[in-house]
Design a protein around this motif. Structure first.
Motif, short mmCIF file in Angstrom:
data_model
loop_
_atom_site.label_atom_id
_atom_site.label_comp_id
_atom_site.label_asym_id
_atom_site.label_seq_id
_atom_site.Cartn_x
_atom_site.Cartn_y
_atom_site.Cartn_z
N PRO A 152 44.28 31.28 62.46
CA PRO A 152 42.91 30.96 62.04
C PRO A 152 42.82 30.45 60.62
O PRO A 152 41.92 29.67 60.29
CB PRO A 152 42.17 32.29 62.20
N VAL A 153 43.73 30.88 59.75
CA VAL A 153 43.73 30.41 58.37
C VAL A 153 44.08 28.93 58.33
O VAL A 153 43.40 28.12 57.68
CB VAL A 153 44.70 31.24 57.51
N SER B 242 30.40 25.22 46.10
CA SER B 242 29.40 25.96 45.32
C SER B 242 29.37 27.43 45.72
O SER B 242 28.99 28.29 44.93
CB SER B 242 28.01 25.34 45.49
N ARG B 243 29.79 27.73 46.96
CA ARG B 243 29.85 29.12 47.43
C ARG B 243 31.27 29.68 47.34
O ARG B 243 31.53 30.77 47.85
CB ARG B 243 29.37 29.20 48.88
N LYS B 244 32.17 28.92 46.73
CA LYS B 244 33.57 29.35 46.56
C LYS B 244 34.23 29.66 47.90
O LYS B 244 35.06 30.58 48.02
CB LYS B 244 33.65 30.58 45.63
N GLY B 245 33.86 28.85 48.91
CA GLY B 245 34.27 29.14 50.28
C GLY B 245 35.77 29.20 50.51
O GLY B 245 36.24 29.94 51.37
N MET B 246 36.55 28.43 49.75
CA MET B 246 37.99 28.41 49.97
C MET B 246 38.63 29.75 49.60
O MET B 246 39.75 30.04 50.04
CB MET B 246 38.64 27.28 49.17
N HIS B 247 37.93 30.57 48.84
CA HIS B 247 38.48 31.88 48.49
C HIS B 247 38.68 32.75 49.72
O HIS B 247 39.57 33.61 49.75
CB HIS B 247 37.57 32.58 47.47
N THR B 248 37.86 32.56 50.74
CA THR B 248 38.03 33.30 51.99
C THR B 248 39.43 33.08 52.54
O THR B 248 40.10 34.02 52.99
CB THR B 248 36.99 32.86 53.04
N LEU B 249 39.88 31.82 52.53
CA LEU B 249 41.19 31.49 53.07
C LEU B 249 42.30 32.02 52.17
O LEU B 249 43.35 32.47 52.65
CB LEU B 249 41.33 29.98 53.25
N ASP B 250 42.09 31.98 50.86
CA ASP B 250 43.08 32.53 49.94
C ASP B 250 43.30 34.01 50.21
O ASP B 250 44.43 34.50 50.24
CB ASP B 250 42.63 32.33 48.49
N TRP B 251 42.19 34.73 50.41
CA TRP B 251 42.29 36.17 50.62
C TRP B 251 42.87 36.48 52.01
O TRP B 251 43.70 37.40 52.14
CB TRP B 251 40.93 36.83 50.46
N ALA B 252 42.45 35.74 53.02
CA ALA B 252 43.00 35.94 54.37
C ALA B 252 44.51 35.69 54.38
O ALA B 252 45.26 36.43 55.04
CB ALA B 252 42.30 35.02 55.37
#
Length: 289
Positions: free
Chosen positions: A236-237, A264-274
């Protein structure tokens, strides 16, 4: 080895089935098809005419949980009506998984969450097909596979649990945690679902009707850029990263609206953390069919 992500620019029922079959992982037993049934008033959700052949082929049940923000899907009766009005009950059974309570899944290695609170009905399924409409999102920046199994499989209270980073089962929208913490909690909830499923899960993203707003929005902004296609993966990542990369590499000038929403919502951080949690890799091989 890099994760494999399969891609077709054609968006059709036949291609959707092909993108499922190329993964080589057969959905067997009682199959949950997790998608968004769409907030009443919205119109960007995946259309039954597109997904119906695949869902029937899988003998799947469309699964959802009630929302935590009010609206037209906050209770089971209203949610089932929305699913019927949007044509989903005509192609498959629909279950609202938290209609009869909740269950907890452990979160391994989480910083914010120790458990993920999901709809109790989810535990009866043997296999999960994560069928996501990739688009923007007003809080997460974008919505794809990871959001679909975190917020989407969480019960109504479980959604609040994620939004408040494991502090509350109801949301006070005026007192939310830091954005990065919320995105990390979302990834942690997704990790709980992925761990629960093991190899009994696969992921398909349909990147069409690319609004900056989620299908949970009753009045989403009209898309500014054209459709991209269908992508599938066992990771999924990698899948979500490939979708964002295709947005960024597009020659469609309308892409700037969606990119602004993601960043603007820093959305790519979700993938970094996953990725840090071990859910998958942002390094992938894109294989166009």
């Amino acid at each position: 080895m890099k994760s494999k992500v399969y891609f077709s620019r054609e968006i059709s029922p036949a291609k959707l089935i092909e993108l499922y079959e190329v993964l080589g992982r057969k959905a067997e037993g009682k199959v949950a098809v997790k998608l968004s049934t769409g907030e009443p008033g919205g119109h960007n959700f995946l259309q039954p005419a597109l997904i119906g052949d695949l869902v029937r082929k899988l003998n799947g049940t469309i699964v959802e949980c009630n929302t935590a923000y009010g609206g037209g899907r906050a209770d089971t009766e209203s949610h089932l009506k929305a699913a019927a009005d949007h044509g989903f009950t005509a192609i498959a059974p629909v279950e609202i998984m938290d209609a009869e309570g909740e269950a907890e899944l452990p979160v391994a290695g989480g910083k914010h969450l120790k458990v993920d609170i999901v709809g109790k009905g989810y535990l009866k399924y043997d296999f999960t097909v994560v069928l996501s409409h990739f688009k923007g999102h007003q809080m997460g920046g974008f919505g794809g596979a990871i959001k679909n199994i975190s917020i989407g499989i969480a019960s109504s209270a479980g959604k609040a649990w994620i939004h408040t980073c494991g502090q509350q089962r109801k949301i006070n929208w005026r007192e939310l945690p830091e954005q990065e913490d919320f995105l990390e909690a979302m990834a942690e909830a997704a990790k709980a679902v992925a761990d629960h499923c093991g190899e009994k899960i696969l992921y398909i993203n349909v990147a069409n009707r690319l609004s900056v707003d989620c299908d949970c929005n009753a009045h989403p902004e009209e898309p500014k850029m054209g459709d991209i296609g269908i992508l599938s993966s066992l990771d999924p990542v990698a899948l979500d990263r490939a979708c964002t990369d295709l947005v960024r590499s597009s020659d469609d000038p309308g892409k700037r609206h969606l990119i602004e929403r993601i960043d603007s919502r820093k959305g790519m951080h979700t993938l970094d953390w996953a990725e840090q949690l071990g859910m998958g890799s942002q390094e992938y091989e894109l294989i166009e069919l």
